[in-house]
Design an enzyme around this catalytic site. Sequence first.
Site, mmCIF file in Angstrom:
data_model
loop_
_atom_site.group_PDB
_atom_site.id
_atom_site.type_symbol
_atom_site.label_atom_id
_atom_site.label_comp_id
_atom_site.label_asym_id
_atom_site.label_seq_id
_atom_site.Cartn_x
_atom_site.Cartn_y
_atom_site.Cartn_z
ATOM 1 N N GLY A 1 0.823 -1.207 0.000
ATOM 2 C CA GLY A 1 0.000 0.000 0.000
ATOM 3 C C GLY A 1 0.856 1.256 0.000
ATOM 4 O O GLY A 1 0.542 2.249 -0.667
ATOM 5 N N THR A 2 1.944 1.215 0.729
ATOM 6 C CA THR A 2 2.832 2.372 0.821
ATOM 7 C C THR A 2 3.404 2.735 -0.549
ATOM 8 O O THR A 2 3.443 3.905 -0.928
ATOM 9 C CB THR A 2 3.971 2.065 1.819
ATOM 10 N N ASN B 1 -7.678 3.994 9.336
ATOM 11 C CA ASN B 1 -7.217 2.734 9.925
ATOM 12 C C ASN B 1 -7.375 2.688 11.438
ATOM 13 O O ASN B 1 -7.521 1.618 12.012
ATOM 14 C CB ASN B 1 -5.759 2.476 9.534
ATOM 15 N N GLN C 1 -7.840 0.409 3.767
ATOM 16 C CA GLN C 1 -8.750 -0.146 4.779
ATOM 17 C C GLN C 1 -10.166 -0.371 4.233
ATOM 18 O O GLN C 1 -10.971 -1.047 4.877
ATOM 19 C CB GLN C 1 -8.824 0.768 6.008
ATOM 20 N N GLY D 1 -2.561 -6.011 -0.158
ATOM 21 C CA GLY D 1 -2.996 -7.397 -0.002
ATOM 22 C C GLY D 1 -3.212 -7.822 1.437
ATOM 23 O O GLY D 1 -4.232 -8.433 1.769
ATOM 24 N N HIS D 2 -2.246 -7.473 2.307
ATOM 25 C CA HIS D 2 -2.298 -8.069 3.649
ATOM 26 C C HIS D 2 -3.386 -7.485 4.542
ATOM 27 O O HIS D 2 -3.595 -7.965 5.652
ATOM 28 C CB HIS D 2 -0.920 -8.004 4.329
ATOM 29 N N THR E 1 10.420 -7.801 -11.632
ATOM 30 C CA THR E 1 9.717 -9.050 -11.895
ATOM 31 C C THR E 1 8.579 -9.236 -10.895
ATOM 32 O O THR E 1 8.749 -8.989 -9.701
ATOM 33 C CB THR E 1 10.704 -10.233 -11.831
ATOM 34 N N CYS F 1 4.767 4.568 22.335
ATOM 35 C CA CYS F 1 5.822 5.012 23.239
ATOM 36 C C CYS F 1 7.029 5.395 22.403
ATOM 37 O O CYS F 1 7.837 4.559 22.025
ATOM 38 C CB CYS F 1 6.176 3.900 24.207
HETATM 39 C C1 LIG Z 1 -1.727 -0.582 6.225
HETATM 40 C C2 LIG Z 1 -2.054 0.699 5.562
HETATM 41 C C3 LIG Z 1 -1.200 1.255 4.596
HETATM 42 C C4 LIG Z 1 0.135 0.636 4.229
HETATM 43 O O1 LIG Z 1 0.008 -0.565 3.545
HETATM 44 P P1 LIG Z 1 1.303 -1.524 3.456
HETATM 45 O O2 LIG Z 1 0.913 -2.570 2.473
HETATM 46 O O3 LIG Z 1 1.526 -2.057 4.822
HETATM 47 O O4 LIG Z 1 2.416 -0.672 2.960
HETATM 48 C C5 LIG Z 1 -1.567 2.436 3.998
HETATM 49 N N1 LIG Z 1 -2.718 3.041 4.324
HETATM 50 C C6 LIG Z 1 -3.566 2.546 5.237
HETATM 51 C C7 LIG Z 1 -4.838 3.260 5.522
HETATM 52 C C8 LIG Z 1 -3.261 1.366 5.889
HETATM 53 O O5 LIG Z 1 -4.094 0.881 6.808
#
Ligand SMILES: *Cc1c(COP(=O)(O)O)cnc(C)c1O
Length: 395
Positions: A77-78, A159, A187, A208-209, A245, A333
């Site tokens: 996502g990043t 999130n 999200q 994906g995750h 790839t 923290c």
């Molecule tokens: C988890 C998350 C991301 C980042 O996704 P990654 O695949 O971990 O890089 C970006 N935006 C939101 C809102 C997220 O919850």
Amino acid sequence: MMDCRPEQVVYMDNNATTRVAPEVVEAMTPFLSDFYGNPSSMHRFGGQVGAAVRKAREQVAGLLGAEPEEITFTSCGTESDSTAILSALQSFPDKRHVVTTRVEHPAIKNLCEGLDSLTGHKHRVTRLPVADDGTLDLEKYREALSDDTAIVSVMWANNETGVIFPIAEMARIAHEHGILFHTDAVQAVGKIPIDLNKLDVDFLSLSGHKLHAAKGVGALYVRRGTPFVPFLTGGHQERGRRGGTENVASIVGLGVACELAGANMEEENNTVRKLRDRLEEGLLKAVPKSMLNGHKTDRLPNTTNISFEYVEGEAILLHMDRYNICASSGSACTSGSLEPSHVLRAMGVPFTAAHGSIRYSLSTYNTEEEVDFVLEKMPPIIAELRAMSPFWKED
Ligand SMILES: *Cc1c(COP(=O)(O)O)cnc(C)c1O
């Protein structure tokens, strides 16, 4: 090796990451073993792998109401977020203004903070404020847009709180001003219906995750005809939009995860929402001086963020961990000082409450028994911690 077995765990941290669905594991496995060809190869051994990537692209597009050629696979996502923003800024080098919100994920927040050093140009970033319930003021949004704005980037769902923003309307307003619109929908994808055919969204990020696929794979939707500059240049993969790839197994798994999400969304949401509501109502009732952070209804069905006043979130999490209950806290923290999250601060949550906030994020794998277990364990944990707090007064 591992001292916390999955079957012992009550996992309510699905906005951090999700369990890979067994169907996804099954679909991925052949591409980690027998079918190792390169999808770009001329031979049939690679070609069949290319076909699997194509199918996954169709599955992802299907969930979003997009065309397959509008989907580019990325590593996360990043990466999708960075690609969208930097592409827009490079496509319109004369425009140096970005509109976003105060409650974005670090993937957007920290990118925007570092834009000047990253690009070597001076940028202006408008971060829209949110109300106490985490919602946005569309009037302020309209006022923020200018001739100089290259892109608007607003997350679809938060999130930390699950609060959903009015993306359809915000994208329409951006287009009225001729401005590109990106949404970090990491999200939202798989949790609420999305039909990009009907929307003025130009870029959408997913990961994906967060929807029961593997870690290390994501996708970026780029509306057909939108100017695009790649983030990773290299080979001709992804039609030149993203060199490198392909992460074939994970891409295949992402396709299956999207298909599953689409097929089961309504039913899953009803069950997950019921569990979430049971947990939320139970906690708010059983624990004095507890409150919900975020809008009650404009919210993802799986998320509840609750503040327990006069206790530290991290201490709560440690006590929950004794029972293998997994969740997240709204304070981190950092360098010895407890700093409440930027999201809760933007919502004006008082410090005494922001420090004691816990995010429970559920999934279809949670059960009513698990919710009841958490409802049994939480009130004594909070009472025990409050008994040690110098600030806590029962009244
Ligand atoms: C988890 C998350 C991301 C980042 O996704 P990654 O695949 O971990 O890089 C970006 N935006 C939101 C809102 C997220 O919850």
